[in-house]
Design an enzyme around this catalytic site. Sequence first.
Site, PDB file in Angstrom:
ATOM      1  N   ASP A  81      31.314  29.977  36.910  1.00 13.11           N
ATOM      2  CA  ASP A  81      32.533  30.749  37.091  1.00 13.11           C
ATOM      3  C   ASP A  81      33.590  30.034  36.246  1.00 13.11           C
ATOM      4  OD1 ASP A  81      34.535  32.466  37.866  1.00 13.11           O
ATOM      5  OD2 ASP A  81      34.003  32.445  39.987  1.00 13.11           O
TER       6      ASP A  81
HETATM    7  C1  BGC Z   1      36.235  34.968  39.167  1.00  8.49           C
HETATM    8  C2  BGC Z   1      35.009  35.620  38.554  1.00  8.49           C
HETATM    9  C3  BGC Z   1      35.388  36.259  37.244  1.00  8.49           C
HETATM   10  C4  BGC Z   1      35.963  35.190  36.341  1.00  8.49           C
HETATM   11  C5  BGC Z   1      36.344  35.688  34.961  1.00  8.49           C
HETATM   12  C6  BGC Z   1      36.941  34.044  38.191  1.00  8.49           C
HETATM   13  O1  BGC Z   1      38.178  33.663  38.676  1.00  8.49           O
HETATM   14  O2  BGC Z   1      35.870  34.259  40.319  1.00  8.49           O
HETATM   15  O3  BGC Z   1      34.475  36.565  39.448  1.00  8.49           O
HETATM   16  O4  BGC Z   1      34.275  36.880  36.671  1.00  8.49           O
HETATM   17  O5  BGC Z   1      37.127  34.665  36.941  1.00  8.49           O
HETATM   18  O6  BGC Z   1      37.449  36.501  35.021  1.00  8.49           O
END
Ligand code: BGC
Length: 719
Positions: free
Chosen positions: A261
């Site tokens: 993530d």
């Molecule tokens: C989220 C993810 C997301 C990523 C990219 C993170 O803060 O938890 O689900 O895909 O950001 O935007």
Amino acid sequence: MRKNILCLVFSVCLLFVNNKLSAQQKTDAVTEAKITALLKKMTLEEKIGMIHGNSSFTSAGVKRLGIPELTMSDGPHGVRPEHGRGWDLLNKGNDSSTYLPTGITLASTWNPTLGYAFGSVLGSEAKYRGKDIILGPGINIMRTPLNGRNFEYMSEDPYLVSRMVVGYVKGVQSQGISACVKHFLANNQEIHRSGINVLMSERALHEIYMPGFKAAITEGGANAVMGAYNKFRGQYCTYNDYLVNKVLKGEWGFKGVLMSDWAAIHTTKDALLGGADLEMGTDLDMKGTKDYNKFFFGDAALAATKNGEIKESVIDDKVRRILRVMYKTHMFDKRTPGEYATKAHAEVAKKVAEEGIILLKNGDNTLPLKGVKSVAMIGANADRENAFGGGSSQIRPKYEVTALAGLRKLSAGNLAISYSQGYAITRGAKADDKMIQEAADAASKADMAIVVGGWTHGYDYNKWSDNAYDAEDADKPDMHMPFGQNELIKAVLKANKNTIVVLYGGGPIDVSQWVNDAKAIIQVGYPGQEGGTALAEILMGKINPSGKLTVSWPVKLEDSPAHKLGEYPGNGIDEHYNEGIYVGYRYFDTYNVKPQFAFGHGLSYTNFKYSNVSVAANHQAATVTFTLKNTGTVAGAEVAQVYVHDNHSSVKRPEKELKAFQKVFLKPGEAKTVTLKLNPDAFKYYSEDKMRWVLEPGKFEILVGSASDDIKLKKQITL
Ligand code: BGC
């Protein structure tokens, strides 16, 4: 070098001659040989470039070898607005995509075919926009009603999640684009998400939290997985040796990319060895000046490999996985064209909303509307667009039909509709006497009042980081609707008994103050750009509702197992999931706690009769057959659910567990024979002694019903 390549080609040819390989295995063998050849040509620097972000949503390719950049985009229910390489484009542009209903509404359809259609729309739009990986679906288990991201997720039940996720992943990947299943694993709350150490039993892990991910990989064939921010048993999930190396890549045979993530990697060596393949994150200063080589998988990984701390083969495996996904998704040849924000895609969004909206209560058969000439629509949510809210899953659609706009359009000329806001969505707003009075006055003058409320994505439409309710990085403070909505509903009910309540949002709400008085209650979740149209069609009877709850609604928060037996939100360091496998209805049914609305519940404008059940058991499996008849006067669909109860078990088991379901469409008077198979897995539990799934022979009860609390037929079998 040349000699090596010749050797490889020779061995692949040998395998072909052997003719023991399937067509797929042959293609895979050729791809692996090509990857090996490419790896041999790459410098270590080039390999390292591929395993970390080089902008907020890309990782580097190798130009001189024709390896393209890998481009990803959120999110689970539509292609996110462009960022550029930093965040510069986010609030500009006309890159509108289709805003599909969010995960909770998709799953409420209980229709895996729609999961596939939904995924295909996403895949097609991602392809049109030049994306390679779509960062969805989100499938974390709904452990607590408070989780700010429940709206993106699907259910409290692992079997339902598994069935819906397979369709979704296959749909996306049918377009030659990768799905990325997230967040692996136990990211069940947003508070403390970046560091909390989740502790749960091995049984809960296997029975509740893993099945969705396993199905996405082993049945759906997902090309990518995103690790969760949190820790699990002391190690970050993204490079948790047990979760990633042993289970995901080992037992489940995952051959794709495990990406982090955003900014979820905190170290170099452990993360490289713990199974993370790709480190993603953003230029945190928002100006695009951050040096991506400073990522843990950048210069530090290069140095660790050069000085021998990390073997180059470890890096090669990560690059191989990335290249494998690139080959699978036609990044080296020509992709078929995608489509973008088309009418057909909007139709899919509408269909999902139609089947995902849930009729929770329909006292005196108040719905669909009949003999009603005037309606007072009340509530800020009636007039609110939701697409851009909630965090990383934000969408910029061409249009979004609100509840108010939908009813106005569909009823054109036949209904007089007034609108009063009723409450204000602003930080800290309490009940507003003036607004409530206006709403009550309007209600008293109309044949019917429709209060449209529930959760929102937050206080402020565009900012999500400081928001509560349905939003990333925040959980709901409790289960009570904010902004004085209970006071509003009670006042409206006083003014007009003929009041129904429509609830938006990501799941359970404490409705105890007015549930008995409201004539009807509808849960819409976040129904996407055509949500208002679908809702109006349901209100007016053009569509017969067929959605069912995918999460139990407790009467009050304290009844919820995570809050009653487990820990939440933890102390910021460790969090024990003491409720174990007793999540959702597994808890309510076993511990005899009556929920407000049960898992699987959802009403229709027609009636269904279940009869003639028979179960043919053979050794370790069973086939359930029964008749389902539409005994009413309108066409409708029923989600028939099959639960298994183990009569005698050496370990405590839940009262019942969902093991099969089917959505059956029936014309008035029509009957169908429904046949559902229960394979051996349907009867097993995960034994912590044996560290494997076990089927204990004996008597089982097969329960067929319309909801977890509405079992219509029972049959006992012996296996
Ligand atoms: C989220 C993810 C997301 C990523 C990219 C993170 O803060 O938890 O689900 O895909 O950001 O935007």
